[in-house]
Design an enzyme around this catalytic site. Structure first.
Site, PDB file in Angstrom:
ATOM      1  N   HIS A  75       0.815  -1.224   0.000  1.00 48.93           N
ATOM      2  CA  HIS A  75       0.000   0.000   0.000  1.00 48.93           C
ATOM      3  C   HIS A  75       0.845   1.269   0.000  1.00 48.93           C
ATOM      4  CE1 HIS A  75      -3.628  -2.174   0.551  1.00 48.93           C
ATOM      5  NE2 HIS A  75      -3.430  -2.535   1.787  1.00 48.93           N
ATOM      6  N   CYS A  97       3.534  -1.399  -4.279  1.00 47.96           N
ATOM      7  CA  CYS A  97       3.075  -1.888  -5.592  1.00 47.96           C
ATOM      8  C   CYS A  97       3.275  -0.794  -6.649  1.00 47.96           C
ATOM      9  CB  CYS A  97       1.604  -2.268  -5.505  1.00 47.96           C
ATOM     10  SG  CYS A  97       0.931  -2.720  -7.111  1.00 47.96           S
ATOM     11  N   HIS A 125      -7.628   4.640   5.126  1.00 46.92           N
ATOM     12  CA  HIS A 125      -6.922   3.493   4.545  1.00 46.92           C
ATOM     13  C   HIS A 125      -5.444   3.854   4.343  1.00 46.92           C
ATOM     14  CE1 HIS A 125      -5.668   0.345   1.782  1.00 46.92           C
ATOM     15  NE2 HIS A 125      -6.735  -0.336   2.184  1.00 46.92           N
ATOM     16  N   GLU A 127      -3.257   3.101   2.170  1.00 43.35           N
ATOM     17  CA  GLU A 127      -2.849   3.500   0.816  1.00 43.35           C
ATOM     18  C   GLU A 127      -3.221   4.958   0.551  1.00 43.35           C
ATOM     19  OE1 GLU A 127      -4.306   1.142  -2.582  1.00 43.35           O
ATOM     20  OE2 GLU A 127      -4.293   3.046  -3.659  1.00 43.35           O
ATOM     21  N   THR A 163      -6.363   2.599  -5.439  1.00 47.46           N
ATOM     22  CA  THR A 163      -6.262   1.598  -6.515  1.00 47.46           C
ATOM     23  C   THR A 163      -7.337   0.524  -6.431  1.00 47.46           C
ATOM     24  OG1 THR A 163      -4.719   0.337  -5.166  1.00 47.46           O
ATOM     25  CG2 THR A 163      -3.756   1.841  -6.777  1.00 47.46           C
ATOM     26  N   CYS A 191      -6.403  -0.139 -10.169  1.00 41.69           N
ATOM     27  CA  CYS A 191      -5.463  -1.042 -10.841  1.00 41.69           C
ATOM     28  C   CYS A 191      -6.201  -2.135 -11.606  1.00 41.69           C
ATOM     29  CB  CYS A 191      -4.491  -1.639  -9.846  1.00 41.69           C
ATOM     30  SG  CYS A 191      -5.109  -3.080  -9.033  1.00 41.69           S
ATOM     31  N   SER A 219      -9.701  -5.735   4.416  1.00 42.98           N
ATOM     32  CA  SER A 219      -9.175  -5.593   3.050  1.00 42.98           C
ATOM     33  C   SER A 219     -10.176  -4.804   2.215  1.00 42.98           C
ATOM     34  CB  SER A 219      -8.953  -6.985   2.429  1.00 42.98           C
ATOM     35  OG  SER A 219      -9.000  -6.897   1.024  1.00 42.98           O
ATOM     36  N   SER A 263      -5.635  -9.822  -1.675  1.00 46.01           N
ATOM     37  CA  SER A 263      -4.692 -10.144  -0.599  1.00 46.01           C
ATOM     38  C   SER A 263      -5.014 -11.490   0.055  1.00 46.01           C
ATOM     39  CB  SER A 263      -4.715  -9.023   0.451  1.00 46.01           C
ATOM     40  OG  SER A 263      -6.047  -8.738   0.838  1.00 46.01           O
TER      41      SER A 263
HETATM   42  S1  SF4 Z   1      -4.628  -4.654  -5.757  1.00 41.71           S
HETATM   43 FE1  SF4 Z   1      -3.601  -3.635  -7.457  1.00 41.71          FE
HETATM   44  S2  SF4 Z   1      -2.600  -1.861  -6.531  1.00 41.71           S
HETATM   45 FE2  SF4 Z   1      -3.120  -3.245  -4.855  1.00 41.71          FE
HETATM   46  S3  SF4 Z   1      -1.303  -4.487  -4.597  1.00 41.71           S
HETATM   47 FE3  SF4 Z   1      -2.623  -5.594  -6.014  1.00 41.71          FE
HETATM   48  S4  SF4 Z   1      -1.914  -5.000  -8.067  1.00 41.71           S
HETATM   49 FE4  SF4 Z   1      -1.113  -3.512  -6.581  1.00 41.71          FE
END
Ligand code: SF4
Length: 300
Positions: A75, A97, A125, A127, A163, A191, A219, A263
């Protein structure tokens, strides 16, 4: 015939796999040194337990611990925390990431170009806190429509998003911001892995009688998958592990759809599938004795 179908995109994404592999490699190469992550490396308790077992421990502040290697989680972190850590003697191992890095870089660029930086996402959050840090803490965080009133400089608004934001929520909030801004620069920083998991979950929910969404309750991307699935009207349960499955949920259901956040480790998904098979095989009702099969497709 009862089917258990796994969404064709489910579980660990590229960024999480990368962060886990960086953490494991760091642990292997750090004999005699402390290895930490600032906050949990990813939002999954089973993965964090596994990391602890190899000596990678999460910390929530830099005080009261011996300096060592500090892994920046997928994050990301605000640059201010990274600077402080370096000054205290921590060696930084960056597992941010690349998709999160892009959002951070864009936030910094927008600030530099004179835009009021808007981050669409959850204010608390990690991130989002990290991305806002790259706008020198001056970003306006928009989580819901009411937050749009916080945008004061309406001449130049620069937008990035968490993302793991759902596309639907992103589009809704951007549409509202368009009503107040003069010049607006929008970057869609959701993403690809998030979008793929959302699309696969919606597709599966269309054909399933019940949806189980596997992943940590904290999450963001798993929670969004569960929300999306619920919106289709299908009974949806967000579970962290197989132990939470209530056999009553499955009564009379012929197609059990399974999805999982980015995750969620593969082992946890496999455990849920095995558990479902076991439950059905040992169910006392006639439906429970019917044969189950699964279509497992694990992808990046
Ligand atoms: S969800 Fe997307 S931004 Fe988040 S770690 Fe995975 S690939 Fe990277």
């Amino acid at each position: 015939m009862v089917k258990i179908i796994l969404a064709d995109k489910a579980g660990f994404c590229f960024g999480v796999k990368r962060a886990m592999s960086i953490a494991e490699e760091t642990a292997r190469n750090s004999y005699g040194k402390f290895v930490y992550t600032y906050g949990p490396l990813i939002h999954n308790p089973q993965a964090i337990s596994q990391l602890k077992s190899i000596g990678v421990n999460p910390i929530s502040n830099l005080d009261n611990v011996e300096p060592g290697k500090l892994i920046v989680r997928s994050h990301g972190l605000p640059p201010q925390i990274i600077d402080t850590a370096q000054k205290k003697g921590f060696e930084i191992i960056d597992a941010t990431c690349p998709f999160v890095r892009r959002a951070q870089d864009l936030a910094r660029m927008l600030l530099k170009e004179g835009y009021e930086v808007v981050v669409i996402g959850e204010a608390d959050h990690p991130e989002v806190i990290g991305i806002a840090g790259y706008a020198d803490g001056k970003a306006v965080i928009i989580e819901k429509e009411a937050d749009i009133a916080k945008i004061t400089k309406k001449k130049k608004i620069g937008i990035v998003t968490q993302t793991t934001q759902s596309m639907e929520a992103f589009k809704d909030l951007v549409a509202k911001i368009l009503e107040i801004g003069k010049e607006i620069h929008i970057f869609n920083t959701i993403c690809g892995a998030t979008q793929e998991r959302q699309t696969a979950t919606l597709k599966l929910a269309e054909n399933a009688d019940i949806m189980l969404i596997i992943g940590s309750k904290n999450s963001a991307n798993t929670t969004h998958l569960a929300q999306l699935s619920k919106k289709t009207g299908k009974p949806t349960y967000h579970i962290e592990t197989a132990r939470e499955i209530n056999p009553d949920w499955l009564k009379g259901r012929n197609v059990i759809g399974i999805s999982a956040g980015a995750s969620t480790p593969r082992s946890v998904i496999e455990d849920v599938i095995s558990h479902l098979e076991y439950m059905k095989a040992h169910a006392s009702d006639p439906a429970g004795s019917r044969l189950l099969y699964k279509e497992e497709v694990f992808n990046d």
